[in-house]
Design a protein around this motif. Sequence first.
Motif: not given
Length: 496
Positions: A4, A98, A282-284, A302, A306, A438-439
């Motif tokens: 990441l 990300v 973080y977000y995914c 995912s 990520c 993402s993912g």
Amino acid sequence: MNSLIRAACLGLLVSALAACGGGGDEPSDPGNARGSDASGPVIEGYDLAARAVPKSAAAPAATPAGVAATPVRLEALPEAARTAMAGRTPASGQRNPVRQIGQGRALAATADVQSTARLLNWQPAPSGGTAAAARFHSEGATALRLGLRVERLPDAATVRVFAPDGSDSVAFTGEQVRQTLERNAAAGFTGAVGRTFWLPPVGGPEAVLEIELPAGVAPQEVQVAVPQLSHLFVDLARGKDAFLKIGEAGTCNLDASCAPTLQEETRAVARMEFTGSDGGSYYCSGTLMADVPASGTPWFLSAEHCVSDQASASTLVTYWFYRSASCNSSLLSPLATRVFGGAELLYASGETDTSFMRLLRSPPAGVRFAGSLLVAPPVQGAVAGLHHPFGDLLKYSAGLMESYARCDGLRCEPQSSASGARFLRVRWQSGTTEFGSSGSALFAPLGGRQYVAGQLFAGLASCAADRRFEPDYYGRFDLAYRARLNEWLGTPPVAP
């Protein structure tokens, strides 16, 4: 999290493919996208409510013991740090695929076992045992995650985290903490990173950590520290209609509640939040996957950029039914549910940017286990995406699988043949993808149903006028399935 971090660095250096995006002008149902259907073997999706699901371990009592908490305070972050996190997209347009939502902050007062032991004041608990608590404050935070480093913790202990008023309380047994850290160690994380248990996020600038012991267990058996916390700039923990991120995505994103042909699949998609070894959060987006026997096992797909290692997977929090209550309502569905407990990382590969996990706590009733396409979708075939751009309510995109692609780092080139191509090049006719997407899964239609064909790696497009029709790139699910995922998802029977 190493992959990441590498992706983040590349995102700042490479202008091509530095963001997940795509776009179009007029909303349309993905079922009306022009393009041929896919064909080939599939794993069929199914609904959770119709299947027996393995029960999660019983949760300990979340109600705090109510003992006095020793304060630990951090002053506001420097203005430069706050500005850097608030600036979601640099002026150059370069973006990391990300979405970062928080950063780590060191805690000198609880940096090691000895200092933490001096700070914890053990007091009688209503249960008949003892309890101690510390109240952490990070000025300016919208939410906090505490990183609990464990040297020794009795299985019978209860670890809680909650807001100062007692709300948002979540509890884990010492045994559950130990099992998480054992998974980290088995994956090679034997140092401080592997011994850190990231507690779920608590909304607001303060979070209380409480450890309760049953009668007969001495406080000396507890050897823990809280060397860092994650200072979040968005609120992940409030729940109900106080959830944030509604309306954060670009205006060309399309409400998934307005896509009739994707309604089953919307129940398979979750917003993800996870924390790295440096305290960054973080977000995914990710998708619940069906296996051949329809076992109810919560397999979860995912992107490798990520979640690339077990230490990150252990911190995973998923948000289900995080969608609008009705088409274009901008109101959060009353079914929205947050699930803690992390995941076991089973497979991670940068070759197709695939991260495949087993969630350690079952998702809520009513979710959908998505089916999958076990061959590459056809060129110029119709496709759709479901994702959480900027962590917003669930959105959809509709378009065509334009070609196959080879990707070297974040540089991708189209390829006419599937041979040697590990990615799918997609161009949207409507909708887009952004940070946080993402993912997320790419769906291909077959026989009136939708099947996962890939997961989002990167792309060039966004809602910006000059990037509305740039492509996105998805890792090929069929290749990941053949490489390893068949071991968990099974092989569908051959038709007679």
